[in-house]
Design a protein around this motif. Sequence first.
Motif, PDB file in Angstrom:
ATOM      1  N   LEU A  34       0.824  -1.207   0.000  1.00  0.00           N
ATOM      2  CA  LEU A  34       0.000   0.000   0.000  1.00  0.00           C
ATOM      3  C   LEU A  34       0.859   1.259   0.000  1.00  0.00           C
ATOM      4  O   LEU A  34       1.926   1.299   0.610  1.00  0.00           O
ATOM      5  N   LEU A  35       0.347   2.282  -0.663  1.00  0.00           N
ATOM      6  CA  LEU A  35       0.925   3.620  -0.593  1.00  0.00           C
ATOM      7  C   LEU A  35      -0.048   4.477   0.197  1.00  0.00           C
ATOM      8  O   LEU A  35      -1.199   4.668  -0.213  1.00  0.00           O
ATOM      9  N   LEU A  36       0.406   4.973   1.335  1.00  0.00           N
ATOM     10  CA  LEU A  36      -0.444   5.776   2.217  1.00  0.00           C
ATOM     11  C   LEU A  36       0.115   7.186   2.326  1.00  0.00           C
ATOM     12  O   LEU A  36       1.329   7.376   2.469  1.00  0.00           O
ATOM     13  N   ILE A  37      -0.770   8.171   2.287  1.00  0.00           N
ATOM     14  CA  ILE A  37      -0.391   9.573   2.428  1.00  0.00           C
ATOM     15  C   ILE A  37      -1.039  10.122   3.690  1.00  0.00           C
ATOM     16  O   ILE A  37      -2.257  10.002   3.883  1.00  0.00           O
ATOM     17  N   LEU A  38      -0.232  10.731   4.553  1.00  0.00           N
ATOM     18  CA  LEU A  38      -0.723  11.412   5.755  1.00  0.00           C
ATOM     19  C   LEU A  38      -0.391  12.890   5.578  1.00  0.00           C
ATOM     20  O   LEU A  38       0.776  13.282   5.648  1.00  0.00           O
ATOM     21  N   THR A  39      -1.410  13.707   5.321  1.00  0.00           N
ATOM     22  CA  THR A  39      -1.176  15.105   4.984  1.00  0.00           C
ATOM     23  C   THR A  39      -2.115  15.999   5.786  1.00  0.00           C
ATOM     24  O   THR A  39      -2.800  15.545   6.691  1.00  0.00           O
ATOM     25  N   GLY A  40      -2.131  17.290   5.467  1.00  0.00           N
ATOM     26  CA  GLY A  40      -2.985  18.235   6.193  1.00  0.00           C
ATOM     27  C   GLY A  40      -2.191  19.073   7.177  1.00  0.00           C
ATOM     28  O   GLY A  40      -1.032  18.784   7.475  1.00  0.00           O
ATOM     29  N   ASN A  41      -2.834  20.104   7.684  1.00  0.00           N
ATOM     30  CA  ASN A  41      -2.170  21.051   8.588  1.00  0.00           C
ATOM     31  C   ASN A  41      -2.169  20.616  10.047  1.00  0.00           C
ATOM     32  O   ASN A  41      -1.521  21.248  10.876  1.00  0.00           O
ATOM     33  N   GLY A  42      -2.895  19.568  10.366  1.00  0.00           N
ATOM     34  CA  GLY A  42      -2.992  19.138  11.759  1.00  0.00           C
ATOM     35  C   GLY A  42      -1.785  18.359  12.242  1.00  0.00           C
ATOM     36  O   GLY A  42      -1.014  17.803  11.448  1.00  0.00           O
ATOM     37  N   LYS A  43      -1.620  18.316  13.559  1.00  0.00           N
ATOM     38  CA  LYS A  43      -0.538  17.571  14.195  1.00  0.00           C
ATOM     39  C   LYS A  43      -0.822  16.076  14.120  1.00  0.00           C
ATOM     40  O   LYS A  43      -1.962  15.657  14.165  1.00  0.00           O
ATOM     41  N   GLY A  44       0.244  15.273  14.008  1.00  0.00           N
ATOM     42  CA  GLY A  44       0.081  13.829  14.147  1.00  0.00           C
ATOM     43  C   GLY A  44       0.396  13.005  12.918  1.00  0.00           C
ATOM     44  O   GLY A  44       0.225  11.788  12.936  1.00  0.00           O
TER      45      GLY A  44
END
Length: 201
Positions: A34-44
């Motif tokens: 799997l290719l997973l992206i964790l993005t966005g302005n939030g922490k974590g």
Amino acid sequence: MTDSGRAERYRTRMQRKKEVIDAAIASADREQGLLLILTGNGKGKSSSAFGMMARALGHGMRVGVAQFIKGRSDTGEEAFFRKQDHVVWHVLGEGFTWDTQNLERDTETARRGWSVVQTMLSDPAFDLIILDELTYPIKFGWLDLDTVLNDLKNRPAMQHVVITGRGAPEALCEAADTVTEMTDVKHAYRAGVQAQKGIDL
């Protein structure tokens, strides 16, 4: 409604829910990297990736980490995971762009780092690779997006990759199997609280 009536209604509702979930699980009959992206302005984002890393190590999997941008080596996650078997950890950055203030140097650092990643992506011995803060070198133009996408596409079939960082490009998200966007609701930093050991670093 009586207590027995509520209990029966609950049982019926949960039985229907179980049937739907069981059917969805049964229809997922394929295994793949799997290719997973964790993005966005939030922490974590990175914290989530390192949680997956702990999970993978619990299954005896081999994990590689490539950290872009970050130049420090005093974080809790690195201190912990470097002690574990089956971990290869690379700190590939020299600090944030506002620290280095040198476009040519930042570009060269990122490209040198990607050559390290290319070696890992071509090695089927790695079950999981975390590319921490990779979105920034792409966003700033230090790395060619088409090259990154091509290398990701041609990795071993069962190799999982997690990419973290704000502003993940649309093409990268389209290529991913799972994309999660962290939302910034509130952050202690804006109230003047320093980064805390064990929580932020």
